[in-house]
Motif scaffolding. Sequence first.
Motif, PDB file in Angstrom:
ATOM      1  N   TYR A  77     -16.904 -51.867 -61.943  1.00  0.00           N
ATOM      2  CA  TYR A  77     -17.629 -52.318 -60.752  1.00  0.00           C
ATOM      3  C   TYR A  77     -16.998 -53.582 -60.188  1.00  0.00           C
ATOM      4  O   TYR A  77     -16.648 -54.502 -60.919  1.00  0.00           O
ATOM      5  N   LYS A  78     -16.873 -53.595 -58.880  1.00  0.00           N
ATOM      6  CA  LYS A  78     -16.406 -54.770 -58.162  1.00  0.00           C
ATOM      7  C   LYS A  78     -17.207 -54.866 -56.877  1.00  0.00           C
ATOM      8  O   LYS A  78     -17.335 -53.875 -56.150  1.00  0.00           O
ATOM      9  N   LYS A  79     -17.746 -56.032 -56.614  1.00  0.00           N
ATOM     10  CA  LYS A  79     -18.550 -56.195 -55.404  1.00  0.00           C
ATOM     11  C   LYS A  79     -17.754 -55.792 -54.163  1.00  0.00           C
ATOM     12  O   LYS A  79     -16.589 -56.147 -54.018  1.00  0.00           O
ATOM     13  N   ARG A  80     -18.391 -55.046 -53.292  1.00  0.00           N
ATOM     14  CA  ARG A  80     -17.746 -54.612 -52.064  1.00  0.00           C
ATOM     15  C   ARG A  80     -17.516 -55.818 -51.154  1.00  0.00           C
ATOM     16  O   ARG A  80     -18.371 -56.685 -51.024  1.00  0.00           O
ATOM     17  N   ASN A  81     -16.350 -55.845 -50.511  1.00  0.00           N
ATOM     18  CA  ASN A  81     -16.066 -56.926 -49.569  1.00  0.00           C
ATOM     19  C   ASN A  81     -15.775 -56.405 -48.171  1.00  0.00           C
ATOM     20  O   ASN A  81     -15.353 -57.152 -47.291  1.00  0.00           O
ATOM     21  N   SER A  82     -16.008 -55.106 -47.975  1.00  0.00           N
ATOM     22  CA  SER A  82     -15.820 -54.529 -46.640  1.00  0.00           C
ATOM     23  C   SER A  82     -16.649 -53.254 -46.552  1.00  0.00           C
ATOM     24  O   SER A  82     -17.038 -52.670 -47.571  1.00  0.00           O
ATOM     25  N   ILE A  83     -16.932 -52.834 -45.329  1.00  0.00           N
ATOM     26  CA  ILE A  83     -17.678 -51.604 -45.110  1.00  0.00           C
ATOM     27  C   ILE A  83     -16.737 -50.547 -44.555  1.00  0.00           C
ATOM     28  O   ILE A  83     -15.605 -50.829 -44.158  1.00  0.00           O
ATOM     29  N   HIS A  84     -17.231 -49.304 -44.555  1.00  0.00           N
ATOM     30  CA  HIS A  84     -16.424 -48.209 -44.023  1.00  0.00           C
ATOM     31  C   HIS A  84     -16.540 -48.172 -42.503  1.00  0.00           C
ATOM     32  O   HIS A  84     -17.452 -48.729 -41.905  1.00  0.00           O
ATOM     33  N   ASN A  85     -15.571 -47.530 -41.897  1.00  0.00           N
ATOM     34  CA  ASN A  85     -15.559 -47.379 -40.446  1.00  0.00           C
ATOM     35  C   ASN A  85     -15.573 -45.890 -40.102  1.00  0.00           C
ATOM     36  O   ASN A  85     -14.591 -45.202 -40.341  1.00  0.00           O
ATOM     37  N   PRO A  86     -16.721 -45.372 -39.578  1.00  0.00           N
ATOM     38  CA  PRO A  86     -17.933 -46.108 -39.227  1.00  0.00           C
ATOM     39  C   PRO A  86     -18.806 -46.385 -40.453  1.00  0.00           C
ATOM     40  O   PRO A  86     -18.547 -45.862 -41.535  1.00  0.00           O
ATOM     41  N   TYR A  87     -19.836 -47.221 -40.243  1.00  0.00           N
ATOM     42  CA  TYR A  87     -20.798 -47.502 -41.306  1.00  0.00           C
ATOM     43  C   TYR A  87     -21.388 -46.175 -41.770  1.00  0.00           C
ATOM     44  O   TYR A  87     -21.843 -45.360 -40.967  1.00  0.00           O
ATOM     45  N   THR A  88     -21.388 -45.934 -43.098  1.00  0.00           N
ATOM     46  CA  THR A  88     -21.739 -44.616 -43.625  1.00  0.00           C
ATOM     47  C   THR A  88     -22.972 -44.672 -44.519  1.00  0.00           C
ATOM     48  O   THR A  88     -23.002 -45.388 -45.522  1.00  0.00           O
ATOM     49  N   PHE A  89     -23.988 -43.895 -44.140  1.00  0.00           N
ATOM     50  CA  PHE A  89     -25.186 -43.717 -44.952  1.00  0.00           C
ATOM     51  C   PHE A  89     -25.044 -42.450 -45.789  1.00  0.00           C
ATOM     52  O   PHE A  89     -24.341 -41.508 -45.404  1.00  0.00           O
ATOM     53  N   LEU A  90     -25.750 -42.428 -46.918  1.00  0.00           N
ATOM     54  CA  LEU A  90     -25.731 -41.259 -47.796  1.00  0.00           C
ATOM     55  C   LEU A  90     -27.155 -40.856 -48.137  1.00  0.00           C
ATOM     56  O   LEU A  90     -27.972 -41.690 -48.549  1.00  0.00           O
ATOM     57  N   PHE A  91     -27.459 -39.569 -47.975  1.00  0.00           N
ATOM     58  CA  PHE A  91     -28.692 -38.976 -48.491  1.00  0.00           C
ATOM     59  C   PHE A  91     -28.277 -38.086 -49.650  1.00  0.00           C
ATOM     60  O   PHE A  91     -27.469 -37.162 -49.478  1.00  0.00           O
ATOM     61  N   LEU A  92     -28.821 -38.340 -50.840  1.00  0.00           N
ATOM     62  CA  LEU A  92     -28.384 -37.635 -52.041  1.00  0.00           C
ATOM     63  C   LEU A  92     -29.598 -37.073 -52.775  1.00  0.00           C
ATOM     64  O   LEU A  92     -30.278 -37.778 -53.515  1.00  0.00           O
ATOM     65  N   SER A  93     -29.890 -35.804 -52.548  1.00  0.00           N
ATOM     66  CA  SER A  93     -31.032 -35.145 -53.182  1.00  0.00           C
ATOM     67  C   SER A  93     -31.013 -33.687 -52.785  1.00  0.00           C
ATOM     68  O   SER A  93     -30.274 -33.295 -51.862  1.00  0.00           O
ATOM     69  N   ASN A  94     -31.814 -32.862 -53.472  1.00  0.00           N
ATOM     70  CA  ASN A  94     -31.997 -31.495 -52.988  1.00  0.00           C
ATOM     71  C   ASN A  94     -32.594 -31.538 -51.591  1.00  0.00           C
ATOM     72  O   ASN A  94     -33.360 -32.443 -51.247  1.00  0.00           O
ATOM     73  N   MET A  95     -32.228 -30.557 -50.764  1.00  0.00           N
ATOM     74  CA  MET A  95     -32.657 -30.560 -49.356  1.00  0.00           C
ATOM     75  C   MET A  95     -34.112 -30.089 -49.228  1.00  0.00           C
ATOM     76  O   MET A  95     -34.418 -29.003 -48.724  1.00  0.00           O
ATOM     77  N   ILE A  96     -35.004 -30.921 -49.727  1.00  0.00           N
ATOM     78  CA  ILE A  96     -36.444 -30.676 -49.690  1.00  0.00           C
ATOM     79  C   ILE A  96     -37.023 -31.526 -48.568  1.00  0.00           C
ATOM     80  O   ILE A  96     -36.770 -32.731 -48.506  1.00  0.00           O
ATOM     81  N   GLU A  97     -37.801 -30.916 -47.687  1.00  0.00           N
ATOM     82  CA  GLU A  97     -38.271 -31.641 -46.507  1.00  0.00           C
ATOM     83  C   GLU A  97     -39.028 -32.906 -46.869  1.00  0.00           C
ATOM     84  O   GLU A  97     -38.856 -33.951 -46.235  1.00  0.00           O
TER      85      GLU A  97
END
Length: 369
Positions: free
Chosen positions: A176-196
């Motif tokens: 682990y190393k602390k992040r010092n930059s973000i992705h381009n574009p800023y990226t969100f992640l939804f991680l789960s079974n696709m249950i409403e």
Amino acid sequence: MKNKPKVLFVMHMPPPVHGAAMMGQYIHDSEIINRDFECRYINPSASRVVAEVGKVSIRKIFFLVSHIVSVVYTIITFRPDLCYYTPTSSGWGVFRDMMMILLLKLFKRKIILHLHNKGVSECSGNMLYDFAYKRIFSCVKVILLAKELYPDVDKYVSQKYLYICPNGIPSSNHQYKKRNSIHNPYTFLFLSNMIETKGVLDVIRACGMLKKQGLIFKCNFVGRWSTVTAERFNQVADENDVSMQVEYKGPKYGNEKTEELKCADALVFPTYYPGETFGLVLLEAMEYGLPCISSNVGGIPTVVDNGVTGFLIEPMGVEKLADKMKWLIQNPEIGMDMGDMGHKRFEEKFTLQIFEQNLAAILSDACKC
């Protein structure tokens, strides 16, 4: 040498893959648990995929009969000091569990119940459920995942018979190393079974609000199709004009899932799933230094420190979800600090080793009482 206490574990393990089953597998494979106790394991799950969970079928009835025979045989031959059981909180499974727990009591075994879901308080007004809960929870010890979950069972469980044991997950091998930059574009992640009710469609709608405000971002969805189908996913994406911003990546495991976590800047998990108790996915994200936006439900406030490691919103609060996503996009440095705090919180409280040590201490105490 003193004999080790004998524990019979009747608990869910994959398949299907869900939080309670994964914790069952971790217990089954635990060096600490198997070192400190003489163990036998029985998997009571008749479901092969998540969609079958909670549904009755002829195959499941035959499985239940064979399961009862297996439990009885193991009790007679193994003579456990303690029976560990993972009951369900609602649905027809409550009555199945009542029958199994009464069977364990018939053999005068000490019993500890580990609840990985909730819903007892919502069903307790029904006379049949109330009848079952009174028999399930009498003369047993109970493990909850977080103190916030106690109101769900306080009608039936005294605090003197209660243990709190937060879940934990295996630490990955990455440095682990602390992040010092973000992705381009800023990226969100939804991680789960696709249950409403896990908030899939809420995330898409929040993305629509962000796009209308001219924000640049991306949101990846990782998990198996379930109550949300490909058609429904694409329909809502089209309705909110975010087909270019959201992408379904399919289920990912192992290294592929690791890459998705590394390629994200934040996790969004606005669940309002009725049985939500903890959210293991939040621990995965925290290990990789991702700030988390989740819901103020179940034991999630034990996991996400609101305003410190992420944000908690009220369930089904799409506008608030969009506000917090916007805030992270506009405050990336603070977001990275939040993710770093989340990683430290994970290391201090939620590793699998810490969970195993806590559970072993609880089981040892329950064997003595």
